[in-house]
Design an enzyme around this catalytic site. Structure first.
Site, PDB file in Angstrom:
ATOM      1  N   TYR A  40      27.105  29.998 -10.022  1.00  0.00           N
ATOM      2  CA  TYR A  40      26.904  31.215 -10.802  1.00  0.00           C
ATOM      3  C   TYR A  40      27.854  31.245 -11.987  1.00  0.00           C
ATOM      4  O   TYR A  40      29.063  31.055 -11.810  1.00  0.00           O
ATOM      5  CB  TYR A  40      27.135  32.438  -9.916  1.00  0.00           C
ATOM      6  CG  TYR A  40      27.160  33.751 -10.664  1.00  0.00           C
ATOM      7  CD1 TYR A  40      26.005  34.245 -11.270  1.00  0.00           C
ATOM      8  CD2 TYR A  40      28.333  34.496 -10.763  1.00  0.00           C
ATOM      9  CE1 TYR A  40      26.027  35.453 -11.957  1.00  0.00           C
ATOM     10  CE2 TYR A  40      28.356  35.697 -11.444  1.00  0.00           C
ATOM     11  CZ  TYR A  40      27.202  36.176 -12.043  1.00  0.00           C
ATOM     12  OH  TYR A  40      27.229  37.358 -12.734  1.00  0.00           O
ATOM     13  N   ASP A  54      36.230  42.117 -19.267  1.00  0.00           N
ATOM     14  CA  ASP A  54      34.773  42.236 -19.152  1.00  0.00           C
ATOM     15  C   ASP A  54      34.339  43.631 -19.592  1.00  0.00           C
ATOM     16  O   ASP A  54      33.933  44.469 -18.780  1.00  0.00           O
ATOM     17  CB  ASP A  54      34.344  41.947 -17.712  1.00  0.00           C
ATOM     18  CG  ASP A  54      32.835  41.888 -17.562  1.00  0.00           C
ATOM     19  OD1 ASP A  54      32.136  41.787 -18.584  1.00  0.00           O
ATOM     20  OD2 ASP A  54      32.357  41.945 -16.411  1.00  0.00           O
ATOM     21  N   ASP A  81      24.998  35.201 -15.835  1.00  0.00           N
ATOM     22  CA  ASP A  81      25.090  36.593 -16.231  1.00  0.00           C
ATOM     23  C   ASP A  81      24.556  36.720 -17.655  1.00  0.00           C
ATOM     24  O   ASP A  81      24.988  35.998 -18.554  1.00  0.00           O
ATOM     25  CB  ASP A  81      26.566  37.011 -16.173  1.00  0.00           C
ATOM     26  CG  ASP A  81      26.800  38.489 -16.405  1.00  0.00           C
ATOM     27  OD1 ASP A  81      25.880  39.171 -16.884  1.00  0.00           O
ATOM     28  OD2 ASP A  81      27.916  38.948 -16.125  1.00  0.00           O
ATOM     29  N   ASP A  83      24.302  39.984 -18.953  1.00  0.00           N
ATOM     30  CA  ASP A  83      24.723  41.334 -19.311  1.00  0.00           C
ATOM     31  C   ASP A  83      23.525  42.280 -19.449  1.00  0.00           C
ATOM     32  O   ASP A  83      22.700  42.351 -18.559  1.00  0.00           O
ATOM     33  CB  ASP A  83      25.570  41.296 -20.578  1.00  0.00           C
ATOM     34  CG  ASP A  83      26.875  40.537 -20.368  1.00  0.00           C
ATOM     35  OD1 ASP A  83      27.492  40.722 -19.314  1.00  0.00           O
ATOM     36  OD2 ASP A  83      27.255  39.747 -21.243  1.00  0.00           O
ATOM     37  N   HIS A 108      20.588  37.296 -14.718  1.00  0.00           N
ATOM     38  CA  HIS A 108      20.402  38.699 -14.355  1.00  0.00           C
ATOM     39  C   HIS A 108      20.669  39.576 -15.567  1.00  0.00           C
ATOM     40  O   HIS A 108      21.514  39.287 -16.406  1.00  0.00           O
ATOM     41  CB  HIS A 108      21.238  39.111 -13.138  1.00  0.00           C
ATOM     42  CG  HIS A 108      22.727  39.073 -13.296  1.00  0.00           C
ATOM     43  ND1 HIS A 108      23.432  39.971 -14.052  1.00  0.00           N
ATOM     44  CD2 HIS A 108      23.647  38.235 -12.747  1.00  0.00           C
ATOM     45  CE1 HIS A 108      24.726  39.714 -13.965  1.00  0.00           C
ATOM     46  NE2 HIS A 108      24.885  38.653 -13.189  1.00  0.00           N
ATOM     47  N   GLU A 110      21.062  43.778 -16.670  1.00  0.00           N
ATOM     48  CA  GLU A 110      21.429  45.051 -16.060  1.00  0.00           C
ATOM     49  C   GLU A 110      20.987  46.251 -16.889  1.00  0.00           C
ATOM     50  O   GLU A 110      20.571  46.108 -18.045  1.00  0.00           O
ATOM     51  CB  GLU A 110      22.941  45.097 -15.845  1.00  0.00           C
ATOM     52  CG  GLU A 110      23.721  45.135 -17.134  1.00  0.00           C
ATOM     53  CD  GLU A 110      25.119  44.554 -16.996  1.00  0.00           C
ATOM     54  OE1 GLU A 110      26.056  45.191 -17.533  1.00  0.00           O
ATOM     55  OE2 GLU A 110      25.285  43.477 -16.397  1.00  0.00           O
ATOM     56  N   CYS A 118      32.538  45.624 -16.400  1.00  0.00           N
ATOM     57  CA  CYS A 118      32.425  45.068 -15.053  1.00  0.00           C
ATOM     58  C   CYS A 118      31.838  46.093 -14.105  1.00  0.00           C
ATOM     59  O   CYS A 118      32.215  47.276 -14.124  1.00  0.00           O
ATOM     60  CB  CYS A 118      33.806  44.624 -14.566  1.00  0.00           C
ATOM     61  SG  CYS A 118      33.856  44.167 -12.815  1.00  0.00           S
ATOM     62  N   ARG A 153      19.440  43.634 -12.297  1.00  0.00           N
ATOM     63  CA  ARG A 153      20.648  44.287 -11.769  1.00  0.00           C
ATOM     64  C   ARG A 153      20.656  45.755 -12.189  1.00  0.00           C
ATOM     65  O   ARG A 153      20.396  46.076 -13.346  1.00  0.00           O
ATOM     66  CB  ARG A 153      21.892  43.588 -12.313  1.00  0.00           C
ATOM     67  CG  ARG A 153      23.184  44.379 -12.127  1.00  0.00           C
ATOM     68  CD  ARG A 153      24.384  43.620 -12.613  1.00  0.00           C
ATOM     69  NE  ARG A 153      25.469  44.518 -13.003  1.00  0.00           N
ATOM     70  CZ  ARG A 153      26.667  44.110 -13.401  1.00  0.00           C
ATOM     71  NH1 ARG A 153      26.932  42.816 -13.478  1.00  0.00           N
ATOM     72  NH2 ARG A 153      27.593  44.990 -13.755  1.00  0.00           N
ATOM     73  N   GLU A 183      24.135  46.703  -7.719  1.00  0.00           N
ATOM     74  CA  GLU A 183      25.552  46.441  -7.928  1.00  0.00           C
ATOM     75  C   GLU A 183      26.449  47.521  -7.313  1.00  0.00           C
ATOM     76  O   GLU A 183      26.143  48.715  -7.347  1.00  0.00           O
ATOM     77  CB  GLU A 183      25.825  46.344  -9.437  1.00  0.00           C
ATOM     78  CG  GLU A 183      27.291  46.218  -9.839  1.00  0.00           C
ATOM     79  CD  GLU A 183      27.947  44.920  -9.388  1.00  0.00           C
ATOM     80  OE1 GLU A 183      27.908  44.622  -8.178  1.00  0.00           O
ATOM     81  OE2 GLU A 183      28.511  44.217 -10.238  1.00  0.00           O
ATOM     82  N   ASN A 205      26.558  40.802  -4.412  1.00  0.00           N
ATOM     83  CA  ASN A 205      27.679  40.447  -5.277  1.00  0.00           C
ATOM     84  C   ASN A 205      28.978  40.615  -4.498  1.00  0.00           C
ATOM     85  O   ASN A 205      29.324  41.724  -4.091  1.00  0.00           O
ATOM     86  CB  ASN A 205      27.691  41.337  -6.522  1.00  0.00           C
ATOM     87  CG  ASN A 205      28.685  40.860  -7.564  1.00  0.00           C
ATOM     88  OD1 ASN A 205      29.125  39.726  -7.538  1.00  0.00           O
ATOM     89  ND2 ASN A 205      29.018  41.735  -8.501  1.00  0.00           N
TER      90      ASN A 205
END
Length: 292
Positions: A40, A54, A81, A83, A108, A110, A118, A153, A183, A205
């Site tokens: 990942y 982050d 990721d 974002d 992913h 989100e 984060c 996500r 998440e 996660n």
């Protein structure tokens, strides 16, 4: 078999897929050599390598560049990721195509508002559900490789509650996502409920010191999770090691002892030195054989 197809096969299997979080070519290689089936690319780790927290400060171009580094460094599937998709549906479309082109097996996206942060920090904001679902539909339509995995996500648990997070996960799956990522659930009960209430494969996660309770992978598998990512595993281990060794050098005014240390040849071997050493003479040897 390409890596997108391999990732889909892994997710469809009986055993939970464990993907440690890597943040550069070295950590990706170490993960592969350790025997994990996938790796990942952590967004927080990527930001840290560039000297940032982050907080949504890293651009799509910078993230894709790092994903390309991981992808070319290993043969196992890379999950990255992506974002928020870096904007609206047009930006999401380009994001999917860029990640797809660099050899990543899945990403992913989100539902946080920009700037994101984060998922285990407070102070997050989320976009309206329908705006999020439109992004997922755009992501699913943008992939050129039909096996490229889109993971949806949602960060709604911290903002709008657990039930809203479940609704968004199911809505994203209906919009074309292949897997749901709820998440930062906050209790063991919620952790158990996610795979029961989400109508599709679920990602767990695992963040050291995060909001989600610690759980082993056997238990997570029995709950119904299909994929577990560990974004903080290597970056935290590295940061702790960096702080310790630098403090020791500062305090002792001497470098660490070489006794018991990994030999330098082994360090290079873990980065593929045997392959490159063989290549260094292979074509010369072929030339001499032809001459004979």
């Amino acid at each position: 078999m390409n890596r997108t197809t391999r990732l889909r096969q892994l997710i469809a299997g009986d055993e939970i897929v464990v993907a440690p979080g890597a943040y550069d070519g070295m950590t990706a290689r170490v993960t592969e050599r350790a025997g994990f089936p996938a790796v990942y690319m952590t967004g927080a780790g990527t930001a840290a390598t560039l000297g940032f927290p982050d907080f949504g400060l890293i651009t799509m171009t910078e993230m894709v560049a790092n994903a390309a580094t991981l992808s070319r460094s290993v043969g196992i599937p890379v999950i990255a990721d992506a974002d928020t998709g870096y904007g609206n549906e047009l930006n999401v479309t380009r994001t999917v195509r860029e990640y797809d082109s660099c050899g990543v097996a899945g990403i992913h996206i989100e539902d946080q508002a920009t700037p994101k942060r984060c998922g285990h920090l407070d102070g997050k904001e989320i976009i309206p559900a329908q705006e999020y679902f439109a992004k997922i539909r755009a992501a699913a339509a943008a992939r050129r490789d039909p096996d490229f995995v889109i993971i949806a996500r949602t960060d709604a648990r911290a903002v709008a509650g657990f039930d809203e997070a479940i609704e968004r996960a199911n809505g994203a799956l209906a919009a074309g996502a292949d897997m749901a990522f709820v998440e930062a659930v906050q209790t063991m009960e919620e952790l158990q409920e996610v795979p029961q209430r989400v109508r599709g494969p679920c990602l767990l996660n695992v963040v050291r010191g995060g909001k989600t309770p610690d759980v082993d992978f056997v238990t997570a598998q029995s709950m119904g999770y299909k994929l577990a990512i560990l974004p903080s595993l290597l970056i935290v281990a590295a940061m702790e090691a960096y702080v310790s060794v630098l403090r020791n050098v500062k305090e002792t005014n001497a470098p660490p002892s070489s006794v018991g240390s990994m030999p330098i040849s082994e360090r290079f071997r873990r980065m593929g030195s045997d392959e490159w050493t063989a290549l260094a003479t292979k074509f010369r040897d072929m030339a001499s054989q032809t001459a004979e």
